[in-house]
Structure formats: C-alpha cells, structure tokens
Scaffold this motif. Structure first.
Motif, short mmCIF file in Angstrom:
data_model
loop_
_atom_site.label_atom_id
_atom_site.label_comp_id
_atom_site.label_asym_id
_atom_site.label_seq_id
_atom_site.Cartn_x
_atom_site.Cartn_y
_atom_site.Cartn_z
N SER A 1 -73.13 55.09 -39.31
CA SER A 1 -73.06 53.66 -39.05
C SER A 1 -74.07 52.95 -39.94
CB SER A 1 -73.32 53.36 -37.58
OG SER A 1 -74.64 53.69 -37.23
N ILE A 2 -73.72 51.76 -40.35
CA ILE A 2 -74.61 50.96 -41.18
C ILE A 2 -75.25 49.83 -40.37
CG2 ILE A 2 -73.42 51.46 -43.34
CD1 ILE A 2 -72.57 48.26 -42.73
N ASN B 1 -78.80 48.34 -40.04
CA ASN B 1 -79.81 49.40 -39.85
C ASN B 1 -80.95 49.23 -40.84
OD1 ASN B 1 -78.07 50.41 -37.95
ND2 ASN B 1 -77.40 52.15 -39.18
N GLU B 2 -82.14 49.58 -40.42
CA GLU B 2 -83.33 49.41 -41.26
C GLU B 2 -83.32 50.30 -42.49
OE1 GLU B 2 -87.08 49.03 -39.45
OE2 GLU B 2 -86.31 47.76 -37.84
N GLU C 1 -81.72 43.16 -49.30
CA GLU C 1 -80.93 42.63 -50.42
C GLU C 1 -79.48 43.10 -50.39
OE1 GLU C 1 -81.90 44.14 -54.47
OE2 GLU C 1 -83.30 45.43 -53.38
N THR C 2 -79.15 44.08 -49.55
CA THR C 2 -77.75 44.50 -49.44
C THR C 2 -76.90 43.40 -48.78
OG1 THR C 2 -78.12 45.64 -47.33
CG2 THR C 2 -78.29 46.97 -49.35
N ARG D 1 -81.88 40.83 -40.90
CA ARG D 1 -80.87 41.89 -40.74
C ARG D 1 -79.76 41.52 -39.76
NH1 ARG D 1 -82.35 46.25 -42.95
NH2 ARG D 1 -84.48 46.43 -43.68
N ASP D 2 -79.90 40.38 -39.12
CA ASP D 2 -78.95 39.98 -38.09
C ASP D 2 -77.90 39.01 -38.62
OD1 ASP D 2 -80.40 41.49 -36.33
OD2 ASP D 2 -81.30 39.78 -35.27
#
Length: 166
Positions: free
Chosen positions: A8-9, A34-35, A40-41, A108-109
C-alpha cells in the motif's frame, strides 16, 4: 498463474466506518500517503479535481470470492452475470477503483469526498484523473447497473434511513 506483490502507498483515514452498498455520497475522508514516500511525490496533484484511486477490499476474506455467474445484489430481476461483470469484493484480487473529488492537500493528506472505501482501507495506487484518458466514444451498458446504482449509490450518507433495532 503469475503472482505479484504490491504494498500500500497510502491509507484511507475517516470517512465511511462500515461497508455498505449505497449512500456513498457527501462523505469526506483523507487519503494519507505513507511516510516512506517523499512529499514531492504529490507535487502538483492539487491542480486536479479528481483522483483515480486503486484500493483493497481489506475487510473481505478470500472465501468471499465467487467465481460463478450470479444476479447483482442477489436480485432475481437482474440478469445473472459473471464475476468480472460485478464491481465488488467477490472478485479474485479483491481490488476496487474509485474516482473521488480532491478537495484539499495538506502535506501527506489528500482530503477527498465521494470515496467509497472505509476507514483503514489500504490504497494500492493513486493518480490524478485525466479527462483525456477516460472512456472514448459512446458508453454502452445494460439497464441493470443504472437500476441498481442510480437511486441511492451516490445519495448522501446523511440521508441513509435509520436502521431498525433488532
């Protein structure tokens, strides 16, 4: 048969708390990257209105898979159709694809609405939805998917009738 391993990512946080067939609309949830993946992705994703999210029916069990024809939702008014004509957890790899609307990005959210996955769902992949990569030409389908989904699938979750006590 070839097998593949995927990780999972991201994970769905909040939103729907239980699996249900209908009343998927109007619920906000977070897709939390995920950390292991650098921020930057996600660079530039905020410019898109919708995402393509591939996720795992993580609450399903391998014995839920049904490799035979059956009527959708067990309704005999609809034709018996094969496993690969259904879009539910009874498929061999128990994967789903959804197209939620992206509302906001905070680190990240990814805040989304209209994601028909539940809290804790592993996200296998995500990408922006490109209109040019959507279906080309006229869409053809039998009547039963509309009969099954149109009345209530994207109805607001807040409009779901109360369940009767057992």
């Amino acid at each position: 048969m070839a097998t593949y391993e995927v990780e999972s990512i991201a994970t769905v946080v909040g939103g729907h708390t239980r699996v249900q067939d209908d009343y998927q609309g109007g619920v906000e949830s977070v897709i939390r990257l995920n950390e292991a993946y650098p921020l930057e992705t996600l660079q530039g994703i905020e410019e898109f209105s919708h995402l393509t999210v591939t996720w795992l029916f993580h609450l399903a069990r391998p014995e839920d898979v049904q490799l035979h024809a059956r009527s959708p939702r067990g309704n005999p008014d609809w034709p018996s159709t094969g496993t690969f004509v259904h879009r539910n957890h009874r498929r061999p790899n128990q994967l789903a694809i959804s197209y939620p609307r992206l509302l906001e990005v905070e680190g990240r959210d990814l805040l989304v609405t209209d994601l028909d996955a539940v809290d804790g769902t592993p996200v296998i992949d995500l990408a922006p939805y490109f209109e040019q990569m959507g279906p080309r030409g006229p869409i053809r389908q039998p009547a039963w998917p509309g009969e099954m989904l149109e009345p209530n699938y994207w109805a607001k979750a807040s409009e779901r009738p109360s369940e009767r006590p057992v």
